[in-house]
Design an enzyme around this catalytic site. Structure first.
Site, PDB file in Angstrom:
ATOM      1  N   THR A 121       0.833  -1.206   0.000  1.00 43.13           N
ATOM      2  CA  THR A 121       0.000   0.000   0.000  1.00 43.13           C
ATOM      3  C   THR A 121       0.866   1.254   0.000  1.00 43.13           C
ATOM      4  O   THR A 121       0.556   2.244  -0.682  1.00 43.13           O
ATOM      5  CB  THR A 121      -0.935   0.006   1.216  1.00 43.13           C
ATOM      6  OG1 THR A 121      -1.731  -1.175   1.202  1.00 43.13           O
ATOM      7  CG2 THR A 121      -1.844   1.226   1.203  1.00 43.13           C
ATOM      8  N   HIS A 178       1.893   1.871  -3.437  1.00 42.00           N
ATOM      9  CA  HIS A 178       0.820   2.493  -4.223  1.00 42.00           C
ATOM     10  C   HIS A 178       0.792   4.005  -3.968  1.00 42.00           C
ATOM     11  O   HIS A 178       0.619   4.806  -4.902  1.00 42.00           O
ATOM     12  CB  HIS A 178      -0.530   1.877  -3.859  1.00 42.00           C
ATOM     13  CG  HIS A 178      -0.736   0.498  -4.393  1.00 42.00           C
ATOM     14  ND1 HIS A 178      -0.462   0.145  -5.692  1.00 42.00           N
ATOM     15  CD2 HIS A 178      -1.210  -0.626  -3.800  1.00 42.00           C
ATOM     16  CE1 HIS A 178      -0.743  -1.131  -5.876  1.00 42.00           C
ATOM     17  NE2 HIS A 178      -1.188  -1.616  -4.746  1.00 42.00           N
TER      18      HIS A 178
END
Length: 341
Positions: free
Chosen positions: A39, A42
């Site tokens: 994450t 990202h």
């Protein structure tokens, strides 16, 4: 204290600031290590700029030491090693009232929606803390959070000893799912095209296969004696895995969706009717998953040391992210936030 702030465009600023004194119900931590999560990558690539306030201190895979305790907090002492379950739930919605605080209707994820752990001092609610036993060091502690994801995935699947599980995707979470599945006595197969990640799975003591040069459905059919997999974990987030998962699951098999798919993929619903399949969502973790993860490490059932690819100081966080971005073989990069610990 120092904090690394994500400022967009694959960039960080390390800034000096003041430690935040804990209020009632809070604890201030001297942060030990923080893992770089998928994450976080990202966010690094700008995929989540609409959700993440910029500048923002991100990071949520954290271990640390209790430095200061706020009013009303019981059960913790200064100097104790802890990890953070980085979920801030409202406690008032119907989902929280049902005891499912990890999927709270107003959930805020610490390190994404609110400031996170890439800093030398972090003040959090005491309810998010779990203690580390003496035999678990802070480096391993930083991997409790991703291991807890895997524990939640396996717990949702109801996987038991003797069953056969296929994991679609051999990245860090897929390998941790493999390790947890093996710990419960299941036979495990990891489907992964990357050579080094298949080698990693082999070193974990589970089987691996390259779905790019092997007919996965035929392989699983042979491996299971035509029965099909009892459980399939979709951890890859790619369309070919979605197409494979219903093919390789056996009658009344359970399919666990671990990966996040940004667009709605086509799913062969006929197979759910024909085989009486179950599709299970698995999102983050519950307190019991953190407790289980810590026990797996403390008991020696899972060794997390091979998962640690690199350790970098907070001042070099930009390089740590860039190195992970260019290293598909890497598993977990850690950022050391208090070098003196």
């Amino acid at each position: 204290m120092f904090a690394a702030q994500y400022i967009g465009n694959k960039s960080f600023n390390v800034v000096e600031g003041h430690a935040i004194a804990p209020q009632a119900g809070e604890v201030r931590l001297d942060v030990g290590y923080v893992g770089i999560c998928g994450t976080d990558m990202h966010i690094y690539h700008g995929v989540m700029d609409q959700r993440v306030s910029i500048p923002q201190t991100i990071g949520h895979e954290i271990s640390g030491v209790v430095a200061q305790i706020g009013e009303g907090v019981e059960g913790f002492t200064v100097g104790e090693k802890v990890v953070v379950r980085p979920l801030d739930w409202c406690g008032e919605c119907p989902t929280c009232e049902a005891g499912l605080t990890h999927i709270c209707q107003n959930l805020k994820f610490m390190g994404i929606d609110t400031p996170g752990a890439f800093q030398s001092s972090w003040t959090v609610k005491a309810r998010t803390l779990h203690k580390l036993p003496a035999g678990v060091d802070l480096k391993q502690g930083a991997l409790v959070e991703p291991l807890s994801v895997a524990c939640h995935d396996v717990r949702r699947s109801r996987l038991k000893a003797g069953e056969k599980a296929v994991i679609l995707g051999g990245g860090p979470i897929g390998q941790l799912v493999a390790a947890v599945a093996k710990s419960v006595g299941a036979e495990v197969l990891v489907s992964e095209p990357n050579d080094s990640r298949r080698e990693f799975a082999d070193e974990l003591g589970v089987k691996s296969v390259n779905p790019m040069d092997t007919d996965l459905a035929a392989y699983v059919d042979q491996w299971t004696g035509t029965k099909g997999a009892d459980v399939v974990f979709e951890v890859s987030g790619v369309l070919p895995a979605i197409q494979s998962m219903t093919q390789i699951a056996g009658r009344r098999g359970r399919i666990v969706m671990v990966a996040i798919h940004s667009t709605a993929p086509p799913i062969d619903l006929f197979q759910f009717f024909w085989k009486e399949l179950e599709l299970l969502g698995a999102r983050v973790y519950e307190a019991a998953d953190f407790d289980w993860a810590i026990e797996l490490i403390a008991s020696g059932q899972i060794d997390l040391k091979p998962f640690i690819s690199s350790v970098s100081p907070l001042a070099d966080i930009g390089s740590a992210f860039a190195n992970m971005d260019g290293n598909p073989q890497g598993m977990k990069a850690l950022v050391e936030c208090n070098a003196e610990q």
